[in-house]
Scaffold this motif. Structure first.
Motif, PDB file in Angstrom:
ATOM      1  N   LEU A 468       0.856  -1.182   0.000  1.00  0.00           N
ATOM      2  CA  LEU A 468       0.000   0.000   0.000  1.00  0.00           C
ATOM      3  C   LEU A 468       0.890   1.228   0.000  1.00  0.00           C
ATOM      4  O   LEU A 468       1.652   1.454   0.935  1.00  0.00           O
ATOM      5  N   GLN A 469       0.784   2.013  -1.051  1.00  0.00           N
ATOM      6  CA  GLN A 469       1.552   3.254  -1.170  1.00  0.00           C
ATOM      7  C   GLN A 469       0.630   4.426  -0.867  1.00  0.00           C
ATOM      8  O   GLN A 469      -0.455   4.542  -1.438  1.00  0.00           O
ATOM      9  N   THR A 470       1.058   5.305   0.055  1.00  0.00           N
ATOM     10  CA  THR A 470       0.211   6.424   0.475  1.00  0.00           C
ATOM     11  C   THR A 470       0.933   7.761   0.372  1.00  0.00           C
ATOM     12  O   THR A 470       0.512   8.729   1.003  1.00  0.00           O
ATOM     13  N   ASN A 471       1.996   7.827  -0.423  1.00  0.00           N
ATOM     14  CA  ASN A 471       2.765   9.070  -0.562  1.00  0.00           C
ATOM     15  C   ASN A 471       3.168   9.636   0.794  1.00  0.00           C
ATOM     16  O   ASN A 471       3.171  10.849   1.006  1.00  0.00           O
ATOM     17  N   ALA A 472       3.474   8.733   1.724  1.00  0.00           N
ATOM     18  CA  ALA A 472       3.953   9.108   3.068  1.00  0.00           C
ATOM     19  C   ALA A 472       2.955   9.952   3.835  1.00  0.00           C
ATOM     20  O   ALA A 472       3.320  10.643   4.787  1.00  0.00           O
ATOM     21  N   GLY A 473       1.687   9.896   3.437  1.00  0.00           N
ATOM     22  CA  GLY A 473       0.668  10.604   4.201  1.00  0.00           C
ATOM     23  C   GLY A 473       0.569  12.082   3.922  1.00  0.00           C
ATOM     24  O   GLY A 473       0.012  12.829   4.727  1.00  0.00           O
ATOM     25  N   VAL A 474       1.059  12.536   2.746  1.00  0.00           N
ATOM     26  CA  VAL A 474       0.967  13.963   2.417  1.00  0.00           C
ATOM     27  C   VAL A 474      -0.040  14.224   1.298  1.00  0.00           C
ATOM     28  O   VAL A 474      -0.155  15.355   0.822  1.00  0.00           O
ATOM     29  N   ASN A 476      -4.106  12.686  -0.401  1.00  0.00           N
ATOM     30  CA  ASN A 476      -5.268  11.819  -0.210  1.00  0.00           C
ATOM     31  C   ASN A 476      -5.358  10.810  -1.345  1.00  0.00           C
ATOM     32  O   ASN A 476      -6.308  10.798  -2.133  1.00  0.00           O
ATOM     33  N   ILE A 477      -4.354   9.976  -1.413  1.00  0.00           N
ATOM     34  CA  ILE A 477      -4.286   8.939  -2.431  1.00  0.00           C
ATOM     35  C   ILE A 477      -3.686   7.691  -1.810  1.00  0.00           C
ATOM     36  O   ILE A 477      -2.816   7.776  -0.938  1.00  0.00           O
ATOM     37  N   ALA A 478      -4.187   6.538  -2.234  1.00  0.00           N
ATOM     38  CA  ALA A 478      -3.637   5.254  -1.781  1.00  0.00           C
ATOM     39  C   ALA A 478      -3.756   4.265  -2.927  1.00  0.00           C
ATOM     40  O   ALA A 478      -4.785   4.221  -3.611  1.00  0.00           O
ATOM     41  N   TYR A 479      -2.717   3.487  -3.156  1.00  0.00           N
ATOM     42  CA  TYR A 479      -2.779   2.480  -4.214  1.00  0.00           C
ATOM     43  C   TYR A 479      -1.922   1.290  -3.819  1.00  0.00           C
ATOM     44  O   TYR A 479      -0.987   1.399  -3.029  1.00  0.00           O
ATOM     45  N   GLY A 480      -2.265   0.144  -4.371  1.00  0.00           N
ATOM     46  CA  GLY A 480      -1.546  -1.077  -4.030  1.00  0.00           C
ATOM     47  C   GLY A 480      -2.400  -2.297  -4.285  1.00  0.00           C
ATOM     48  O   GLY A 480      -3.324  -2.285  -5.096  1.00  0.00           O
ATOM     49  N   GLY A 481      -2.092  -3.379  -3.559  1.00  0.00           N
ATOM     50  CA  GLY A 481      -2.840  -4.609  -3.756  1.00  0.00           C
ATOM     51  C   GLY A 481      -2.246  -5.766  -2.982  1.00  0.00           C
ATOM     52  O   GLY A 481      -1.288  -5.619  -2.219  1.00  0.00           O
ATOM     53  N   PRO A 482      -2.805  -6.964  -3.186  1.00  0.00           N
ATOM     54  CA  PRO A 482      -2.447  -8.121  -2.361  1.00  0.00           C
ATOM     55  C   PRO A 482      -1.218  -8.855  -2.869  1.00  0.00           C
ATOM     56  O   PRO A 482      -0.760  -8.651  -3.996  1.00  0.00           O
ATOM     57  N   GLU A 483      -0.694  -9.719  -2.032  1.00  0.00           N
ATOM     58  CA  GLU A 483       0.357 -10.629  -2.450  1.00  0.00           C
ATOM     59  C   GLU A 483      -0.234 -11.695  -3.373  1.00  0.00           C
ATOM     60  O   GLU A 483      -1.421 -12.012  -3.298  1.00  0.00           O
ATOM     61  N   ALA A 484       0.581 -12.240  -4.275  1.00  0.00           N
ATOM     62  CA  ALA A 484       0.136 -13.341  -5.128  1.00  0.00           C
ATOM     63  C   ALA A 484       0.185 -14.657  -4.366  1.00  0.00           C
ATOM     64  O   ALA A 484      -0.713 -15.498  -4.485  1.00  0.00           O
ATOM     65  N   ILE A 485       1.241 -14.830  -3.570  1.00  0.00           N
ATOM     66  CA  ILE A 485       1.427 -16.040  -2.782  1.00  0.00           C
ATOM     67  C   ILE A 485       1.999 -15.650  -1.428  1.00  0.00           C
ATOM     68  O   ILE A 485       2.489 -14.527  -1.251  1.00  0.00           O
TER      69      ILE A 485
END
Length: 743
Positions: A468-474, A476-485
């Motif tokens: 989960l990438q949140t631009n260090a909290g500066v 209002n955006i978040a992007y990412g996802g789950p592990e494959a395994i």
């Protein structure tokens, strides 16, 4: 055989591109881009060499798979396999002993990426009681965050929209190499419109080759160039006067400040022509929406870095390109749990904050400086993360290890970082790391730092961990996802290390999440999202709102979260701390008889990420060598030829490169960054040839000569010389090594 298909994300850079993985018996057998998730374009992902290296990365025979404890003398690269519990018990016990003997400040950390998550590390450090986290924020991210927050009350996001943006300036940034993803595609799309694209870089990079507006200033003179542009814009009244009167503070002082920075004077400082200075100012100011993107090129010029950032901020403010479509907009505070709440810096006692190294000299990059700024950002109920903006000046940490002044630092945890390659003054760092009582490396592959460590712990990487990438909290955006395994072998997520270590250091009540995924559920809870639901799209990014300063004013709040409530061309906060409230060009050491040229270090080239991925065969190109680039005119003046082995020398050291003739500023040398050679012996003295073609043999982050505002050092204006090397027995390349298996 059990087959399944799952969403996952690449983790070989910070973009976290969406992928679809085919799994057979819990082994990833194939990957393809997922066009339903960011960046929504299979072509972008397929065009990335790192994407194609994921399976090699996951299953590489040299990956660190089990906890290791040093079995010989430090640097012999001899190891004993142990359990996670034994490693954590022994590390925790030793840290508690060292804290009892020397105080909590005896522990330091060094961060990097791209497989790490930083808030668990910062949380542990706050609870343990140490202010000594080391990174490269002072020369990478911090200058922009600090300056935009001082000027506008919060960080900015810059926009590039082929429809609405009418002028783009790329200042000290080369997205063709440093990005090569969505932003680079946006630059290409914008360039096809034929609207002005200006590239400011001493080198004619792949990005600069797109445009006729390539400007090559003398390294380190960018602040003077910005002031020259401001002079032209003010002198010719190319700014929106009503906007400036209503929303800008300090215009008259700025006008007086730039009066002497005439195009003629600035041309003498920068090596640009008067025509280039005037034309660039007019292209930018006359556009209805204009955007300036900048990068490490201006973050790494010492005392002039804050000044050029201030100059650029004043350009944006003066022309009204703030919170304006197609230009720049003020980011929002995250609507999910922000990093400031996760790192828990409120647990670091005032007594320990006061032990921050260099706090007597530094004016902003301190807990006191952060407190001053937060007083104003909180006018809009916004708060930046603490630990990035108060990170320790690295040179002071290495010296405290060696000299025990002002107190001894006896332990370091290195998380996804190779400071021996990526931090200034590699020789000093090598001595410092070898002097420690405890050195722990959280890593994916063996490297020159793991060879010096007491414990090496196997980290889960791309495809093995949720991200989960949140631009260090500066923003209002978040992007990412789950592990494959699940992580292979005994690899673990870095969160697991910090939590388990925290439990062993009496932090039990502060680690409520048993694993990283559980923490992600809580982080997203304010959005009424579970982690599982978030992973369907992998993105939370509400569209930006513009002209927010008007809405704030209507609500009785200051339009901008600054002391004046306006865009601060004249910074009241900088004035309060005794720094120049207006941008100013500062004269810095230049060429001399002994060192007649100027050095740029840190040139990035795809597909590597700093010192990462050197093990991967899929990313190696036959014959690729660490290069020193100079112009044709400089080569002729020095009698040097393309492909020749040369030595680059500075007052701090020397190292060997292969000469490359490039289109660039005369009398400037640019050397590649991040080189080491994992196929060479990792034991001392070789350490994977860590000192063979290392740009940081040539640099120093000496605190005494660093910028007093943030503690920045110079990477991109170092006096140097270049001369032929005596032919060695080997030529340094990526592919000509005799394969050696690390212990």
């Amino acid at each position: 055989m059990k087959h399944r298909t799952t969403k996952t994300n690449c983790r070989l850079c910070s973009y976290l591109c969406g992928l679809e993985a085919q799994i057979v018996d819990e082994q990833v057998v194939s990957l393809k881009p997922d066009p339903s998730r960011y960046p929504y374009d299979s072509g972008i992902v397929k065009g990335c060499a790192r994407f194609h290296s994921n399976l090699e990365f996951l299953n590489h025979p040299e990956r660190i798979n089990y906890p290791l404890k040093r079995a010989g003398k430090r640097g012999e690269n001899r190891w004993q396999r142990i359990s996670w519990d034994q490693a954590l018990d022994e590390i925790g016990s030793e840290l508690l002993r060292l804290r009892e003997d020397f105080g909590a400040e005896t522990l330091s950390t060094s961060i990097g990426g791209p497989h790490t998550t930083f808030w668990p590390l910062h949380r542990f450090m706050n609870l343990f009681g140490s202010p000594n986290n080391v990174g490269i924020g002072q020369i990478c991210w911090n200058p922009s965050i600090w300056v935009n927050s001082l000027t506008f009350g919060w960080p900015l996001e810059n926009e590039i929209d082929p429809e609405t943006t009418e002028c783009v300036i790329l200042w000290g940034v080369n997205p063709a190499e440093s990005d090569n993803s969505l932003f680079w595609r946006q630059v290409l799309a914008y360039n096809r419109t034929g609207k002005p694209l200006v590239v400011i870089d001493p080198r004619k990079t792949r990005t600069a080759r797109l445009t006729k507006h390539w400007l090559a200033p003398i390294p380190g003179t960018d602040a003077a160039f910005a002031l020259g542009m401001l002079h032209v814009i003010i002198d010719e009244k190319l700014y929106p006067q009503q906007f400036v009167e209503s929303w800008c503070h300090g215009f008259e002082q700025l006008k007086q400040q730039v009066a002497d920075y005439t195009p003629e004077h600035v041309a003498q400082i920068t090596g640009l022509t008067e025509k280039q200075i005037i034309e660039t100012a007019k292209l930018y100011a006359r556009a209805n929406s204009a955007s300036i993107f900048h990068g490490r090129g201006i973050d790494q010029i010492g005392a002039n870095s804050v000044q050029v950032h201030r100059g650029i901020a004043c350009l944006k403010g003066l022309t009204g390109n703030i919170d304006h479509p197609g230009a720049s907009h003020l980011s929002g505070m995250p609507e999910y749990v922000p990093e400031i709440d996760l790192e828990r810096s409120d647990f670091l006692p005032p007594k320990q904050r006061n032990k921050q190294l260099g706090r007597e000299k530094l004016k902003l990059q301190t807990f006191d400086g952060y407190k001053r700024l937060t007083r104003y950002t909180m006018q809009h109920n916004k708060q930046l993360p603490v630990r990035y903006l108060t990170s320790a000046q690295p040179n002071l940490v290495w010296r405290a290890m060696l000299e025990s002044q002002p107190y001894p630092i006896r332990a370091m945890v290195v998380s996804g970082s190779n400071p021996l390659i990526c931090q200034a003054d590699s020789q000093l760092i090598g001595k410092a790391l070898k002097s420690l009582d405890l050195l722990v490396a959280l890593e994916l592959f063996p490297n020159s730092v793991t060879a010096l460590a007491d414990y090496v712990l196997p980290m889960a990487g791309s495809l093995e961990r949720p991200v989960l990438q949140t631009n260090a909290g500066v923003a209002n955006i978040a992007y990412g996802g789950p592990e494959a395994i699940k992580p292979l072998h005994e690899r673990r997520c870095d969160y697991d290390f910090w939590r388990e270590l925290g439990l062993r250091c009496n932090q039990q009540e502060h680690w409520p999440w048993k694993d990283f995924t559980a923490s992600l559920d809580d982080i997203l809870a304010p959005l009424n999202l579970t982690w599982e639901a978030f992973c369907e799209t992998g993105l939370y990014a509400p569209p930006p709102k513009y002209h927010k300063y008007e809405s704030y004013q209507k609500n009785g709040q200051p339009g901008f979260a600054t002391p004046s409530g306006k865009i601060e061309l004249y910074s009241e906060l900088l004035d309060q701390i005794g720094s120049s409230p207006l941008p100013v060009h500062q004269t810095q050491p230049g060429p001399s008889t002994e060192f007649p040229l100027l050095l740029i270090t840190g040139g990035r080239k795809q597909p590597h990420w700093a010192s990462s991925f050197r093990w991967l065969e899929t990313l190696k190109k036959p014959g690729t060598v660490p290069q020193a680039e100079i112009s044709q005119a400089t080569a002729e003046a020095l009698g040097l030829d393309e492909g020749q082995q040369v030595i680059v020398q500075t007052p701090h050291g020397k190292t060997t490169f292969t000469l490359s003739i490039a289109t660039m500023k005369d009398d400037v040398v640019s050397v590649d960054y991040g080189w080491w050679f994992p196929e060479q012996p990792l034991s001392e003295p070789e350490l994977g040839w860590a000192f063979e073609a290392n740009a940081n043999n040539l640099t120093t982050a000496s605190f005494e000569t660093s910028d007093p505002i943030l503690g920045q050092w110079i990477y991109n204006r170092i006096p140097c010389s270049i001369y032929p090397a005596i032919q060695e027995q080997h030529t340094v390349t990526e592919t000509n090594h005799h394969k050696q298996v690390p212990a």
